[in-house]
Write an enzyme that holds these catalytic residues in place. Structure first.
Site, PDB file in Angstrom:
ATOM      1  N   ARG A  73      44.252 -56.106   7.260  1.00 14.80           N
ATOM      2  CA  ARG A  73      44.117 -55.752   5.837  1.00 14.80           C
ATOM      3  C   ARG A  73      44.290 -56.941   4.909  1.00 14.80           C
ATOM      4  NH1 ARG A  73      46.971 -50.351   7.457  1.00 14.80           N
ATOM      5  NH2 ARG A  73      48.172 -51.855   8.632  1.00 14.80           N
ATOM      6  N   THR A  76      50.816 -67.518   5.241  1.00 16.08           N
ATOM      7  CA  THR A  76      51.574 -66.543   4.433  1.00 16.08           C
ATOM      8  C   THR A  76      52.115 -65.435   5.341  1.00 16.08           C
ATOM      9  OG1 THR A  76      49.505 -65.373   3.985  1.00 16.08           O
ATOM     10  CG2 THR A  76      50.282 -66.877   2.272  1.00 16.08           C
ATOM     11  N   ARG A 119      54.157 -65.666   8.973  1.00 16.25           N
ATOM     12  CA  ARG A 119      55.521 -65.943   9.436  1.00 16.25           C
ATOM     13  C   ARG A 119      55.621 -67.433   9.780  1.00 16.25           C
ATOM     14  NH1 ARG A 119      56.615 -61.858   7.413  1.00 16.25           N
ATOM     15  NH2 ARG A 119      57.648 -60.020   8.299  1.00 16.25           N
ATOM     16  N   GLU A 150      63.987 -69.736   7.222  1.00 17.22           N
ATOM     17  CA  GLU A 150      64.020 -69.362   5.803  1.00 17.22           C
ATOM     18  C   GLU A 150      65.469 -69.058   5.449  1.00 17.22           C
ATOM     19  OE1 GLU A 150      61.221 -66.212   4.997  1.00 17.22           O
ATOM     20  OE2 GLU A 150      59.544 -67.432   5.655  1.00 17.22           O
ATOM     21  N   HIS A 191      58.562 -67.351   0.209  1.00 18.58           N
ATOM     22  CA  HIS A 191      58.204 -66.052   0.800  1.00 18.58           C
ATOM     23  C   HIS A 191      58.058 -64.968  -0.282  1.00 18.58           C
ATOM     24  CE1 HIS A 191      58.430 -63.670   4.818  1.00 18.58           C
ATOM     25  NE2 HIS A 191      57.614 -63.071   3.964  1.00 18.58           N
ATOM     26  N   GLY A 213      55.016 -63.359  -0.886  1.00 19.07           N
ATOM     27  CA  GLY A 213      53.739 -62.650  -0.687  1.00 19.07           C
ATOM     28  C   GLY A 213      53.648 -61.301  -1.383  1.00 19.07           C
TER      29      GLY A 213
HETATM   30  C1  GLV Z   1      56.665 -59.653   4.416  1.00 19.57           C
HETATM   31  O1  GLV Z   1      56.681 -60.741   4.917  1.00 19.57           O
HETATM   32  C2  GLV Z   1      56.372 -58.461   5.128  1.00 19.57           C
HETATM   33  O2  GLV Z   1      56.246 -58.489   6.353  1.00 19.57           O
HETATM   34  O3  GLV Z   1      56.255 -57.420   4.478  1.00 19.57           O
END
Ligand code: GLV
Length: 333
Positions: free
Chosen positions: A162, A242, A244, A273, A292, A294
């Site tokens: 997605r 974006t 891991r 992290e 992090h 996103g």
């Molecule tokens: C963020 O990194 C998630 O996996 O939702």
């Protein structure tokens, strides 16, 4: 599972958006929110979970065998996030604990960050912003601060689910980029919508002008981007991650950037992290690092909280969990 609402006790491992908490309270559940300005230690997480029936947690909580041995009484674990590599799914399933997550709602926000990193790196935006703070904006120099353009370039996606699809759409629409991808399986929707072409991993690495990672962290993807792989990339390539931080080897990435083996990198995820402020990547010209973020928009975080709460609510109402990660659990239960 049916349990009377008054007997349901949900532990939230930190402050989550109120929208999710409201859903749980409206059901009449007991709700405990860890409200200290630091995450719980694993010991605290175990101790607090003992008096609860459900855990609402997120990616930095370690839900491993140790935790699950101590907390096998939990009815359900609901993860606020799409990735769940912090949870030992095999061990949870063995104990009959369903695990829910929040896919879909964060695809746009995460793809925006990948897309933003790509543009920022291609024009050195982070580094040049900092150059003003250093007093380095003196006069117009036609040969200085030069970036590279993205129009008609090749976007390679490692992982096309997605989030990868949203990134592909943005790159196609904004820059007419050609899309190639490598994935566990073919994604015919993405092929139809964006003209994406399936290629081998080596082709992906060798042909991409921008290589963006959108896969989950698992045995196959851990450390996948190492020296050998960076060495195969174009010297003009931009690497974006974006997903891991454990998917790339940081030392090898620094080596590749230092030696002109690749052109730049944009990271929203690091390993470990948080990244230390002294990390070399933070002072590199063609690198942009974000902490992090996103899924970090008001809209998306609200939707994630709602979805994570819904997983718990539907479960206790005896209905299907909307986003169940381990459907095998239904057979063992
Ligand atoms: C963020 O990194 C998630 O996996 O939702």
């Amino acid at each position: 599972m049916k349990r009377e609402a008054k007997d349901v006790k949900v532990l939230l491992s930190r402050q989550f958006p109120e929208r999710g908490i409201k859903i749980l309270r409206q059901e009449g559940y007991g709700v405990t929110v860890w409200d200290k300005d630091r995450p719980m230690t694993q010991k605290e997480l175990i101790e607090n979970s003992r008096s609860h029936t459900a855990l609402f947690c997120t990616l930095s909580e370690k839900i491993d065998k140790v935790f699950l041995d101590e907390c096998s009484h939990l009815d359900i674990i609901s993860q606020f996030g799409v990735g769940y590599d912090n949870i030992d799914i095999y061990q949870a399933t063995r104990r009959g604990i369903p695990v829910g997550n929040t896919p879909g709602v964060l695809s746009d926000a995460t793809a925006d960050v990948a897309f933003g990193l790509m543009i920022s790196v291609s024009r050195k935006m982070g580094y040049l912003h900092k150059s003003i703070l250093r007093g380095d904006w003196n006069y117009f120099r036609p040969n200085a601060n030069l970036g590279i353009e993205l129009k008609n370039k090749i976007l390679g996606l490692f992982g096309l689910g997605r989030i990868g699809l949203e990134m592909a759409k943005r790159c196609r629409g904004a820059y007419n980029m050609e899309i190639i991808y490598h994935n566990r399986s073919r994604n015919s929707e993405a092929e139809r919508e964006t003209g994406a072409k399936y290629v081998s991993f080596n082709d992906l690495v060798q042909s991409s002008d921008v290589l963006s990672v959108h896969t989950s962290l698992n045995q196959e993807t851990t450390g996948r981007f190492d020296k050998k792989v960076f060495d195969m990339m174009k010297p003009s390539a931009i690497f974006i991650n974006t997903a891991r931080g454990q998917i790339h080897n940081e030392e090898d990435l620094i080596h590749a950037l230092d030696n002109g083996i690749i052109w730049g990198a944009g990271l929203d995820v690091t390993n470990p992290e948080p990244m230390l402020p002294s990390n070399r990547l933070l002072s590199m010209e063609n690198v942009m690092v974000l902490p992090h973020i996103g899924s970090a928009t008001v809209e998306t975080r609200n939707k994630m909280a709602e979805l994570a709460a819904l997983n718990i609510k539907e479960f206790y109402r005896g209905k299907d969990i909307p986003n169940l990660v381990n459907p095998e659990v239904l057979k063992t239960g």
